[in-house]
Design a protein around this motif. Sequence first.
Motif, short mmCIF file in Angstrom:
data_model
loop_
_atom_site.label_atom_id
_atom_site.label_comp_id
_atom_site.label_asym_id
_atom_site.label_seq_id
_atom_site.Cartn_x
_atom_site.Cartn_y
_atom_site.Cartn_z
N GLY A 144 21.72 34.88 16.37
CA GLY A 144 20.27 34.77 16.55
C GLY A 144 19.76 35.50 17.77
N ALA A 145 20.60 36.35 18.36
CA ALA A 145 20.20 37.06 19.58
C ALA A 145 18.97 37.91 19.33
N ARG A 146 18.09 37.91 20.30
CA ARG A 146 16.86 38.68 20.18
C ARG A 146 17.07 40.09 20.71
N SER A 147 15.99 40.78 20.95
CA SER A 147 16.07 42.18 21.36
C SER A 147 16.81 42.31 22.68
N PRO A 148 17.52 43.43 22.88
CA PRO A 148 18.26 43.63 24.13
C PRO A 148 17.34 43.56 25.34
N GLY A 149 17.88 43.09 26.44
CA GLY A 149 17.13 43.05 27.68
C GLY A 149 16.80 41.65 28.14
N ARG A 150 16.74 40.68 27.21
CA ARG A 150 16.41 39.31 27.62
C ARG A 150 17.61 38.61 28.23
N GLY A 151 18.78 38.91 27.78
CA GLY A 151 19.98 38.26 28.26
C GLY A 151 21.11 38.50 27.28
N SER A 152 22.32 38.16 27.70
CA SER A 152 23.47 38.37 26.83
C SER A 152 24.57 37.39 27.20
N LEU A 153 25.49 37.19 26.28
CA LEU A 153 26.62 36.29 26.52
C LEU A 153 27.90 36.95 26.01
N ARG A 154 28.88 37.04 26.89
CA ARG A 154 30.21 37.48 26.49
C ARG A 154 31.17 36.32 26.74
N PHE A 155 31.84 35.88 25.68
CA PHE A 155 32.64 34.66 25.72
C PHE A 155 34.09 34.97 25.39
N THR A 156 35.02 34.44 26.21
CA THR A 156 36.45 34.57 25.94
C THR A 156 37.08 33.18 25.99
N LEU A 157 37.68 32.78 24.89
CA LEU A 157 38.38 31.50 24.84
C LEU A 157 39.87 31.80 24.97
N HIS A 158 40.42 31.55 26.15
CA HIS A 158 41.80 31.93 26.45
C HIS A 158 42.82 30.97 25.84
N GLY A 159 42.39 29.77 25.46
CA GLY A 159 43.31 28.79 24.91
C GLY A 159 44.13 28.12 25.99
N ALA A 160 45.16 27.40 25.56
CA ALA A 160 46.04 26.70 26.50
C ALA A 160 47.00 27.70 27.13
N VAL A 161 46.90 27.89 28.43
CA VAL A 161 47.72 28.88 29.13
C VAL A 161 48.33 28.22 30.37
N PRO A 162 49.39 28.80 30.92
CA PRO A 162 49.95 28.28 32.17
C PRO A 162 48.92 28.34 33.30
N ASN A 163 49.07 27.44 34.25
CA ASN A 163 48.12 27.40 35.36
C ASN A 163 48.12 28.69 36.16
N THR A 164 49.25 29.39 36.17
CA THR A 164 49.31 30.67 36.89
C THR A 164 48.34 31.69 36.29
N ASP A 165 48.08 31.60 34.99
CA ASP A 165 47.12 32.52 34.36
C ASP A 165 45.70 32.24 34.86
N VAL A 166 45.38 30.96 35.05
CA VAL A 166 44.06 30.61 35.56
C VAL A 166 43.91 31.12 36.99
N ALA A 167 44.94 30.92 37.80
CA ALA A 167 44.90 31.41 39.19
C ALA A 167 44.73 32.92 39.23
N GLU A 168 45.43 33.62 38.34
CA GLU A 168 45.32 35.08 38.30
C GLU A 168 43.91 35.53 37.93
N HIS A 169 43.26 34.76 37.05
CA HIS A 169 41.89 35.11 36.67
C HIS A 169 40.96 34.99 37.88
N PHE A 170 41.10 33.92 38.66
CA PHE A 170 40.27 33.75 39.84
C PHE A 170 40.50 34.88 40.84
N GLU A 171 41.73 35.35 40.93
CA GLU A 171 42.05 36.41 41.89
C GLU A 171 41.53 37.77 41.45
N SER A 172 41.60 38.05 40.16
CA SER A 172 41.31 39.40 39.68
C SER A 172 39.92 39.57 39.08
#
Length: 414
Positions: free
Chosen positions: A277-305
Motif C-alpha cells: 500500500g506504499a504511496r508515491s516516493p518521497g513520503r517515507g520508506s521501510l526496509r526490513f530484514t528478519l535475521h531469525g534466530a542467530v548467535p549473540n555474536t551476530d547481533v554484536a557484529e551488527h551493532f559494530e558494523s
Amino acid sequence: MTRLLVITQSFPFGNRIDFLEDEIGALADAFDTITLAPTSPAGECNDLPDNVDVDMTLCPRLTRGRRLRSLLSFPAVRLAAREMRLHARTMARPRQLARALLSVGGAAAVTRWYRETAVGSGRPSVVYSYWLTESVLGIRRADPSVPIVSRVHGGDLFLERHPGNYIPQHESLLRACSAVASVSDRGHSYLVERYPMHRDRLHVRRLGTRPFPASSPSADSTVRVVTCSSLTAVKRPVLAAEAIVRLAEDRNVVWDHFGDGPLRPEVERVVGEAHAGARSPGRGSLRFTLHGAVPNTDVAEHFESHAVDVLLNTSSSEGVAVSMMEALSAGVPVVATAVGGTPEIITDGNGRLVPPDPDAARIAEAIAVVADDPGPAVARIEFWRRHYAASSNYEQFAQWLTTFLSDEAPCPPR
C-alpha cells in the motif's frame, strides 16, 4: 572442598542467549567444583571451565510420565493434597490441576534424583537454581540443611503472566530456599508485597552482560531500528511492526529484527501490506530484514558494523531484557514499554518509556523523538558499566553465594 550444584534449564547446551554463559566463569573461580544439571538440554554443549562438569541424569527424570509416576509416593500425595486445599477454586479447572500435579510430581522426582546424586558424586556445599522451579522444593525435601539459593526473573515470579494467575507451589518454592535473588527491584517489591513472611530471604542481585562494540547513529536522515526478541505473544512483535510501519509513513526507516517464533507470519504480513500500500516516493520508506534466530555474536557484529539509532522493546511483561543492557553498553538508546523491571534500566538519557499498553502511534512518536535527540552515548555506556556490567555483577554474586558455606548460613526450617 567446596561444591556448587547449579540447576539450569538448557545451559550449557544450545546457542540461545543465556546469562549463565557470562556468569559461569565467576562461579568457577569461587568454588572448587561445579556440577551443572540442566532440566531440558538441547543442542551442542558449549565450552566450560575445567572445574565444571555436567550431570545429564536429571532431565530424564522430569518427563511427563516420570512426573506422574512420582505422584504415587506418600510425600507427593501429601504435597498434592496441600496444593489442592490451598487453591481449591483454581484446581477446579482441569488444566490448572494438571499443572499442579506435574509440578508436585516433578518435585518428588527431583527428591529421588538428588538423594542418588548426593550419594554418588558427593553432597553439594551450596545449591544454586537459576530459575525458581519445583527443583528447589525437591532438593529441600531430600536435604533439609543444604543452602539453596534461587534467582527469580519474570515467568517464575509474576503470577499474572500465567493462566488463572497461578504458579504451582509458588509460596512453597520460596519457603524451600535459603535466599531468593530477584533480578530487578520491581520483582523484589512484588515478592515482598505478596509474601511478606519471607521478606528476610528476598534479595536483589542484578544480571549483567558483556559490552557490545560501540555503535554509531545514522549519518543521514534514515532512522535505523533494531528489535531483538522471540516472535511470541508476550513480546508483541506485531505491535512493534505496526509502530515501525507508522513511523515509515513519513520517515525513511531501516528495521532489523533478530529472533524467531510463531508470530513471524503475522509480522511479515504487516510489513508486506505496508509495502503493497506504499504511496508515491518521497513520503517515507521501510526496509526490513528478519535475521531469525542467530548467535549473540551476530547481533554484536551488527551493532559494530551498522548504524543503530534505537533499540525497540514492546514486551507486555519483562524481567530485565538482555537486549536493553547490550544496547546501552553500545551507547544505543532504547524505546520500551514500562513493564516489569524495564523502568529501572530505561531512565532519562537512556531512551524513552511508553505506557504498558501503547498504540502504534505512541511508539512511533517515541522512536522519532529519541532518534532526533538521542543524547550523549557516553552517558548510556557509563550507566551500563555501573549497573549491568557482567564482570562486576557476577563476581559479586559468586562471592555472595560463598557466604552460604558457613555453618551460620540461613536455611529454612523443614
